[in-house]
Structures are given as structure tokens and as C-alpha cells.
Design an enzyme around this catalytic site. Structure first.
Site, PDB file in Angstrom:
ATOM      1  N   ASP A  56       0.847  -1.196   0.000  1.00  0.00           N
ATOM      2  CA  ASP A  56       0.000   0.000   0.000  1.00  0.00           C
ATOM      3  C   ASP A  56       0.880   1.241   0.000  1.00  0.00           C
ATOM      4  OD1 ASP A  56      -1.788   2.027   0.355  1.00  0.00           O
ATOM      5  OD2 ASP A  56      -2.459   1.398   2.349  1.00  0.00           O
ATOM      6  N   GLU A 134      31.323  11.785   2.322  1.00  0.00           N
ATOM      7  CA  GLU A 134      31.954  11.650   3.639  1.00  0.00           C
ATOM      8  C   GLU A 134      30.908  12.003   4.691  1.00  0.00           C
ATOM      9  OE1 GLU A 134      35.197  14.385   3.458  1.00  0.00           O
ATOM     10  OE2 GLU A 134      36.430  13.102   2.188  1.00  0.00           O
ATOM     11  N   HIS A 243      30.306  15.917   2.917  1.00  0.00           N
ATOM     12  CA  HIS A 243      31.049  16.421   1.775  1.00  0.00           C
ATOM     13  C   HIS A 243      31.007  15.364   0.677  1.00  0.00           C
ATOM     14  CE1 HIS A 243      33.621  18.704   4.983  1.00  0.00           C
ATOM     15  NE2 HIS A 243      32.376  19.161   4.878  1.00  0.00           N
ATOM     16  N   GLU A 334      34.709  18.638  -4.750  1.00  0.00           N
ATOM     17  CA  GLU A 334      34.105  18.300  -3.455  1.00  0.00           C
ATOM     18  C   GLU A 334      33.066  19.355  -3.103  1.00  0.00           C
ATOM     19  OE1 GLU A 334      35.445  17.715   1.260  1.00  0.00           O
ATOM     20  OE2 GLU A 334      36.784  18.696  -0.191  1.00  0.00           O
TER      21      GLU A 334
END
Length: 445
Positions: A56, A134, A243, A334
Site C-alpha cells: 500500500d 563523507e 562532503h 568536493e
């Protein structure tokens, strides 16, 4: 306990029989990234893998309405793993699922499908999207209050780091599930920790991220403690970030690397970074989805709040790790703003969408900012064209609601459900009377 050879339904059925697996959990997430699961017994598994298992969907956040609630969970055989924290005798396994409609077409409300759809799009160009998140987190004595286990700081060891054994057991559990770990350490705040996973293709890493969070919490629970990925659980201390290192490959070629370019960043890499920066305010509600997320994103606690990039400077939102000769494959960017309480499928999807938009439209990348932005005056930041991320969830939602990029990346269904959920959260938060207000205002009014 690992099952690295499972690729097909037949592989799974063989191992289930050989290991005498008692239950197989079908895992998936709702729109907010909350893990959902139900268990299938061994006799029902073959049919469940062939036709899927119905449920459901109206009771799952961000899924279907009551009148269109029938959903089917189709398990992905390649994600089959035994759960290392369950008994070895008659063990329990899990598989991640794709959610489909009863006619077997992909369900638009499935976060895993959102990411798969975007990855399939870039696959037509021969691209592969790699990510390496990270995730930071805290260990507390219980879930009732943020009482830590230690007073350690960044990279501290015993006796200040009292949770090294917890991390050790967690790493063993991750490795047992074929999730490679690069290293682990104590983070900046007391009782704050990080275990870094080896980068992987984005869909596999999303599954690994969901598994990582469960493993961290389950190992802590078994030892009598509580682990939390709440972005900012302690006033006056650093919050927990996620990160995200990311790169695009074409076969074995890293498309972000150019040996002759400044900083060794290719035109594609520069466009990707520019896309992340230009659309950061639009995507931040997805990568930082909670009211509490914005209590981490404040100046002074190492969290990036300024839309800028650099190589060495960790006060910027995007960092490009320095190039090491002979390590072309390691060239990456990053993105330092996201936090670990996001839905990884949606978060990775909007990051990729923003980066691709920068590549496609050839956005111009501004110069890097290597100075400490936290020390700049408002005038200096304005002169340098350094904008900031939203201050709170409400401001982030305003940016999100007008974003064509995010709506296209998530699809209209999830986009609307996500916005609706976050508006409800903000309304509940803004009308809540906190202990701070009671203590500050009652004595003087």
C-alpha cells in the site's frame, strides 16, 4: 557474510538456499530518504523476485494517494547481502528495490528511479557519475538527549576518542556487506565521528549510503548507544556534514582532468563546478532538507555558507583537491554543503543535474577564492561577487519552488510532494514555542 557474486535472480535463490536464509528484507526509501522495508520468507522469494511484492503506497511519505495506492517492490538482485548484525544461523538478507506500478512501469515517486533516470540519460553519452560522500555523525549515550561519549577532537585517539571500538565494529560490518572503507577517525566536535567509504558509481553509492547509515546506527544500538546523523545536535559545536566528492568518467577517462589546463581542470570540470555554484541556492533544500540543517550552515563552524570555490580553502562551498602527478583518475570536485540526513538518491541527482546544466550551457567559472571568506567584510564579499546559501529552510524552499532545474531532475510528482512536506515542516517549526523562548521572554513579560 558477503555476496559479491550475486548478479541474477538465480544467484540469489542459490545463495538463499545454501545459506539457509530465513528472511529476505526488501528495502526502499520514501521521498525523504527514510528507509522502509518488509520481510519475505524463503518460499515466497522466487515469486517475489519474478513479479515483485505488492504493498500500500498511500502510507509511504511522498508516494501515492489512497485512490492510486497499489505499488510493487521489485528487488535488485545485485544488491543482495546478508545482514552481519543478525545471527549466522538462519541469517537474514536484504535487497534494495525499485518501486513500480502494477503494470511494471517505473513509479515516478520512487527516489531510486529519479537517480536511475538521470544516470541513464548520461549513459547515452558514455558518461559514468562517480561520488564519494563523507558522512559525519555523533554517538550519544541515548536518543533522549545529546550526551556524548568522549571529549575528543579532530583525529584524536585514545583516551580522548572513546568510540574507536564502535567504529571498528562498524567497519567490519560494512566490509562484510562488500562496502569498502578507506579510513575512519574522530571528527572536530566531541563524540563526532566519520567513516569514509571508497567512491563508487552514483546508484551503487546511494544504496551504500543508506546501508552505511543503518549499519552505524545498528552497531551503536547493539552496544547500548545511539548514533545520529542529525546535522546540528549540539549548540556551540560543529554540525555533521556530508562532503560529496564527484567526477564524470567516459570509460576509463576522467573527464574532469586536463593536463594542460590551469589547476588541471578540464572545460567539462569547470562547467560542472559553475553549474553547482549557479544552482546551489535552488538545490540546497534537497541536499539539506531539514529545519535543523540550517543551524549547521552558519559562519564560524567550518560549514560552507558562501557560494565560492577554491583548491586549498575549506571555507568555500566547493573545493578541488590538489592534483597529484600520476593520479589523473583522482581529479574531482568536493561539494561541502550537503548534510548526512538527506535522501542520497535525490541529493546526488540534483547535484548531477546542476553540474550538467553548467556543462551544457558553458557557464563561466569565476576565479577561485583562496582567502578565508569568514574573515572578509560584507563589502569585500560583495565586491568579489560572493553570494550566500539560504539562511533557513523557508528561504531554501522559495528558491526550490521556482527552480525548473530541480523540477526536471526530480520529476513533477516527487518535486511537488517534497515541497509540500517541507512546507508542513516549516509551518510546524515556526509555530513551535521553544524552551529558549520560555526562558528568555517569560521572566521579562
Amino acid at each position: 557474510m558477503s555476496c559479491g557474486t550475486c548478479l541474477t535472480k538465480e544467484d540469489v535463490l542459490r545463495i538463499v538456499k545454501e545459506k539457509r536464509v530465513s528472511f529476505i528484507q526488501f528495502w526502499f526509501t520514501d521521498v525523504l530518504g527514510m528507509l522502509k522495508s518488509f520481510a519475505v520468507t524463503q518460499p515466497e522469494l522466487e515469486m517475489g523476485m519474478l513479479e515483485g511484492m505488492g504493498f500500500d503506497g498511500s502510507s509511504i511519505e511522498g508516494f501515492a494517494r489512497i485512490e492510486e495506492s497499489d505499488m510493487v517492490a521489485m528487488p535488485d538482485p545485485a544488491t543482495f547481502q546478508l545482514l552481519p548484525w543478525r545471527p549466522e544461523e538462519r541469517p537474514v538478507a536484504r535487497m534494495f528495490c525499485d518501486i513500480v506500478n502494477p503494470d511494471q512501469t517505473p513509479y515516478d515517486g520512487d527516489p531510486r528511479y529519479v537517480l536511475k533516470r538521470l544516470l541513464n540519460k548520461i549513459a547515452k553519452k558514455g558518461y559514468t557519475f562517480y561520488v564519494g560522500p563523507e558522512l559525519e555523525y555523533f554517538y550519544f549515550k541515548s536518543k533522549d538527549k545529546p550526551e556524548g561519549l568522549d571529549t575528543g577532537g579532530y583525529f584524536d585517539s585514545l583516551p580522548l576518542d572513546m568510540a574507536s571500538d564502535l567504529r571498528r565494529e562498524t567497519i567490519f560490518a560494512l566490509q562484510a556487506m562488500d562496502i569498502p572503507v578507506e579510513y575512519s577517525h574522530h571528527e572536530v566536535a566531541p563524540s563526532q565521528h566519520e567513516i569514509d567509504l571508497r567512491y563508487d558509481e552514483a546508484l551503487r553509492m546511494s544504496d551504500k549510503t543508506m546501508t552505511y547509515r543503518i549499519v552505524v546506527k545498528e552497531i551503536a544500538r547493539q552496544k547500548g548507544y545511539y548514533a545520529t546523523f542529525m546535522p546540528k545536535p549540539i549548540f556551540g559545536e560543529n554540525g555533521s556534514g556530508m562532503h560529496v566528492h564527484q567526477s564524470l568518467f567516459q570509460g576509463d577517462k576522467n573527464l574532469f582532468f586536463d593536463v594542460d589546463a590551469p589547476y588541471h581542470l578540464s572545460k567539462i570540470a569547470k562547467g560542472y563546478i559553475a553549474g553547482i555554484m549557479k544552482h546551489a541556492r535552488e538545490i540546497i533544500a534537497v541536499t539539506n532538507q531539514w529545519v535543523n540543517s540550517y543551524k549547521r550552515l552558519v559562519p564560524g563552524y567550518e560549514a560552507p555558507v558562501y557560494i565560492s570555490w577554491a583548491r586549498r580553502n575549506r571555507s568555500t562551498m566547493v573545493r578541488v583537491p590538489m592534483y597529484k602527478p600520476g593520479k589523473e583518475v583522482a581529479t574531482r570536485i568536493e561539494f561541502r554543503a550537503p548534510d548526512p540526513a538527506c535522501n542520497p538518491y535525490l541529493a546526488f541527482a540534483v547535484m548531477l543535474a546542476a553540474g550538467l546544466k553548467g556543462i551544457e550551457n558553458e557557464y563561466e567559472l569565476p576565479d577561485p577564492v583562496e582567502e578565508d571568506i569568514f574573515q572578509m567584510s560584507k563589502k569585500e564579499k560583495k565586491e568579489r561577487g560572493i553570494d550566500t546559501l539560504p539562511d533557513n529552510l523557508f528561504e531554501a524552499l522559495i528558491e526550490l519552488e521556482k527552480s525548473d532545474l530541480v523540477k526536471e531532475a526530480l520529476g513533477e510528482h516527487i518535486f511537488n510532494k517534497f515541497v509540500e512536506n517541507k512546507q508542513i515542516e516549516w509551518d510546524r517549526y515556526r509555530t513551535h514555542v521553544s524552551q529558549y523562548e520560555i526562558e528568555k521572554y517569560m521572566p521579562i513579560m
